[in-house]
Design a protein around this motif. Structure first.
Motif, mmCIF file in Angstrom:
data_model
loop_
_atom_site.group_PDB
_atom_site.id
_atom_site.type_symbol
_atom_site.label_atom_id
_atom_site.label_comp_id
_atom_site.label_asym_id
_atom_site.label_seq_id
_atom_site.Cartn_x
_atom_site.Cartn_y
_atom_site.Cartn_z
ATOM 1 N N MET A 6 -87.200 -114.061 1.794
ATOM 2 C CA MET A 6 -87.636 -114.074 0.409
ATOM 3 C C MET A 6 -87.912 -115.513 -0.003
ATOM 4 S SD MET A 6 -85.727 -112.241 -2.771
ATOM 5 C CE MET A 6 -85.729 -110.734 -1.835
ATOM 6 N N ALA A 7 -89.051 -115.735 -0.571
ATOM 7 C CA ALA A 7 -89.444 -117.098 -0.910
ATOM 8 C C ALA A 7 -88.587 -117.657 -2.015
ATOM 9 C CB ALA A 7 -90.917 -117.093 -1.336
ATOM 10 N N GLU A 8 -88.456 -118.971 -2.030
ATOM 11 C CA GLU A 8 -87.705 -119.627 -3.090
ATOM 12 C C GLU A 8 -88.279 -119.232 -4.443
ATOM 13 O OE1 GLU A 8 -85.179 -121.453 -3.626
ATOM 14 O OE2 GLU A 8 -84.495 -121.779 -1.598
ATOM 15 N N GLY A 9 -87.383 -118.907 -5.352
ATOM 16 C CA GLY A 9 -87.808 -118.554 -6.696
ATOM 17 C C GLY A 9 -88.301 -117.140 -6.810
ATOM 18 N N GLY A 10 -88.318 -116.396 -5.699
ATOM 19 C CA GLY A 10 -88.835 -115.038 -5.740
ATOM 20 C C GLY A 10 -87.915 -114.089 -6.459
ATOM 21 N N ILE A 11 -86.621 -114.287 -6.299
ATOM 22 C CA ILE A 11 -85.680 -113.391 -6.950
ATOM 23 C C ILE A 11 -84.920 -114.163 -8.015
ATOM 24 C CG2 ILE A 11 -83.749 -113.775 -5.362
ATOM 25 C CD1 ILE A 11 -83.268 -110.728 -5.563
ATOM 26 N N THR A 41 -90.111 -104.008 -6.092
ATOM 27 C CA THR A 41 -90.949 -104.838 -5.223
ATOM 28 C C THR A 41 -90.658 -104.559 -3.749
ATOM 29 O OG1 THR A 41 -91.045 -106.590 -6.902
ATOM 30 C CG2 THR A 41 -91.557 -107.216 -4.634
ATOM 31 N N ALA A 42 -89.375 -104.407 -3.424
ATOM 32 C CA ALA A 42 -88.992 -104.133 -2.035
ATOM 33 C C ALA A 42 -89.571 -102.814 -1.559
ATOM 34 C CB ALA A 42 -87.467 -104.119 -1.913
ATOM 35 N N HIS A 91 -90.405 -104.366 1.989
ATOM 36 C CA HIS A 91 -89.881 -105.629 2.511
ATOM 37 C C HIS A 91 -88.688 -106.106 1.685
ATOM 38 C CE1 HIS A 91 -89.846 -110.071 3.292
ATOM 39 N NE2 HIS A 91 -89.995 -109.617 4.515
ATOM 40 N N MET A 92 -87.541 -106.263 2.357
ATOM 41 C CA MET A 92 -86.356 -106.843 1.739
ATOM 42 C C MET A 92 -85.647 -107.685 2.788
ATOM 43 S SD MET A 92 -83.952 -107.609 -0.377
ATOM 44 C CE MET A 92 -84.684 -106.839 -1.800
ATOM 45 N N ASN A 117 -86.045 -107.564 8.218
ATOM 46 C CA ASN A 117 -86.506 -106.814 7.050
ATOM 47 C C ASN A 117 -85.725 -105.513 6.935
ATOM 48 O OD1 ASN A 117 -87.894 -105.518 5.007
ATOM 49 N ND2 ASN A 117 -89.766 -105.201 6.198
ATOM 50 N N LEU A 118 -84.908 -105.381 5.886
ATOM 51 C CA LEU A 118 -84.069 -104.201 5.719
ATOM 52 C C LEU A 118 -84.874 -102.937 5.424
ATOM 53 C CD1 LEU A 118 -81.125 -105.668 3.584
ATOM 54 C CD2 LEU A 118 -81.212 -105.312 6.054
ATOM 55 N N MET A 119 -86.136 -103.108 5.013
ATOM 56 C CA MET A 119 -86.975 -101.950 4.701
ATOM 57 C C MET A 119 -87.839 -101.527 5.893
ATOM 58 S SD MET A 119 -86.132 -101.468 1.521
ATOM 59 C CE MET A 119 -87.353 -100.338 0.851
ATOM 60 N N GLU A 120 -87.784 -102.288 6.977
ATOM 61 C CA GLU A 120 -88.598 -101.983 8.152
ATOM 62 C C GLU A 120 -88.155 -100.654 8.762
ATOM 63 O OE1 GLU A 120 -91.628 -103.227 10.933
ATOM 64 O OE2 GLU A 120 -90.865 -104.355 9.220
#
Length: 475
Positions: free
Chosen positions: A1-6, A344-345, A350-351, A360-363
């Motif tokens: 997860m990109a910086e600032g994304g969450i 979003t996930a 994608h999480m 990726n926990l959603m894969e």
């Protein structure tokens, strides 16, 4: 997860962050006052910090007593160490609110990542080398040192790969472990179909447990990458505690892998339990409410969305934002933020795993297009609904509708009942059921349940079954 994304905010007023969509139809004062009220109700329902920490300490003491005193009474306990895991071990659920999760750490086995000298480990340990050239967060295990202390279930799960290497098969070991569980003890045990790395069983048709086998693992490079990330949380001391607790391998491969029966997943169960225990009161309550939303509203049938995904959302929130922003006043903000991240996930499938972001926990999560569209739409509706979404959660709604004085009285009785039941669990682990102190606790439990029944009768309820009342209060 990109910086600032969450955890990104549109604006901030004081120390309470704001999302414009949350405040579009409600004033800041209203949202904050509702947040404080929900925090209070969650505490009365048994999710307050004091009760959470008491549960964690009690389950850890139960584990210590069981492992110290019962090691020779059960075949399953003789092969390793038992640890209460999951929501019970994290102190986030009442006694009968969810199944018990147990982790069995096998003894005399160690798994090492590349670069660690196996000769630095005691000679009585069976050593396996981790081959991580598979999906991120997973590995294969190659035998490097076999000793006379090798457990039978391990020996039966070894196989050759045709190139002269001996590998430990995750699926074969899971089968061996499940078979051992099914033939342990004198009580009636029903073995259920394995789910991931878990071997679920029911004991006497009452106690339901998810049992996971684990192997100790040394992968300092993975932990140091996690520890070196810039963060607001946790503190350096807690970071070092997590690193010291190390990793565990569980017998489950990547769902999309052709060779998943030979693969293992890298987990940080004990480290994550340490992290969750260091969440503050608001963060823990956001996690619990998110789980209620999944259970009561989303209702996945095949664990396409798990509480583990929600845990990762909350851990990312905590790491990326100053702790001063998490207070009773901001609970609804962070709940709203968590729902946005879940949407979003699901939308992007994608999480990132908190400990290993490359995983990726959603894969291969099994969310089909119909569920994908439905759940994105459902969460969008919840976000538009704002604070009102809380009323869709049965447990919280009943607490809000109930009068304050009876609710407070009931809350005290429920917490006393849970403490008494967990105290029995601890005493039984120490000295068995035949104990005067256990009998006195059972007597007090009966007194409490009778008090509750009398009050229910006074208020027009006709339920008389004491066991039913006891179980309902602990769910």
């Amino acid at each position: 997860m990109a910086e600032g994304g969450i955890g990104c905010t549109d604006t901030e007023i004081g120390s309470v962050p704001r999302h414009s969509s949350l405040y579009s139809r409600h004033s800041q004062n209203y949202v904050e006052s509702v947040s404080v009220e929900i925090c209070t109700i969650m505490t009365r329902l048994g999710y307050g910090e004091e009760m959470r920490r008491w549960r964690v300490a009690t389950y850890r003491e139960c584990d210590r007593l069981r492992n110290a005193h019962l090691s020779n009474r059960s075949a399953i306990k003789s092969i390793g160490t038992l640890i209460t895991a999951g929501s019970k071990g994290e102190g986030l659920t009442c006694s009968l609110e969810s199944d018990l999760d147990y982790l069995f750490l096998l003894k005399n086995v160690i798994c090492l990542e590349a670069g660690i000298n196996l000769y630095s480990k005691p000679d009585d340990l069976n050593v396996y080398r981790m081959d991580t050239h598979v999906y991120p967060g997973h590995c294969r295990l190659l035998l490097e040192r076999h000793t006379s202390s090798c457990l039978k279930i391990i020996h039966n799960a070894l196989c050759y790969n045709g190139n002269g290497d001996v590998l430990l098969s995750s699926s074969l070991l899971l089968d061996e472990f499940s078979s051992l569980l099914a033939h342990t003890g004198v009580r009636k045990i029903v073995h259920h179909k394995c789910v991931g790395p878990s071997s679920p069983i029911s004991v006497d048709g009452i106690l339901h447990t998810d049992n996971v086998l684990g192997l100790r693992c040394l992968c300092p490079s993975v932990l140091h990458r996690w520890a070196d990330r810039p963060r607001h949380w946790p503190s350096p001391v807690i970071v070092q505690n997590v690193v010291a607790l190390g990793a565990i391998l569980t017998p489950v491969g990547f769902k999309g892998s052709e060779f998943k029966h030979m693969e293992w997943r890298i987990n940080f169960n004990r480290g994550e339990a340490e992290l969750v225990s260091n969440l503050n009161d608001t963060q823990a309550k956001v996690y619990v409410i998110l789980k209620m939303i999944i259970k009561d509203i989303i209702k996945p049938k095949n664990k396409e969305i798990t509480s583990y995904i929600l845990k990762n959302i909350v851990l990312w929130q905590a790491e990326r934002n100053p702790q001063t922003r998490f207070s009773a006043y901001s609970l609804l903000h962070w709940l709203h933020d968590g729902l946005r991240e879940l949407r979003t996930a699901i939308a992007k499938k994608h999480m990132p795993y908190y400990m290993i972001p490359e995983r990726n926990l959603m894969e291969a999560g099994g969310i089909n297009n119909r569920l994908h569209r439905k759940w994105v739409a459902d969460i969008t509706d919840m976000l538009e609904e704002g604070p009102g979404v809380i009323l869709r959660l049965e447990k919280i709604r009943k607490a809000i509708v109930g009068s304050p004085e009876p609710m407070l009285w009931y809350s005290k009785k429920r917490m006393e009942l849970e403490m008494l039941n967990l105290e029995i669990k601890k005493r039984v682990a120490q000295c068995g059921y035949e104990n005067d102190f256990v009998n006195s606790i059972n007597f007090r439990i009966e007194e409490v349940v009778i008090e509750v029944r009398q009050r229910m009768i006074q208020e027009g309820c006709s339920v008389n079954d004491l066991k039913y009342i006891n179980d309902a209060m602990l769910m």
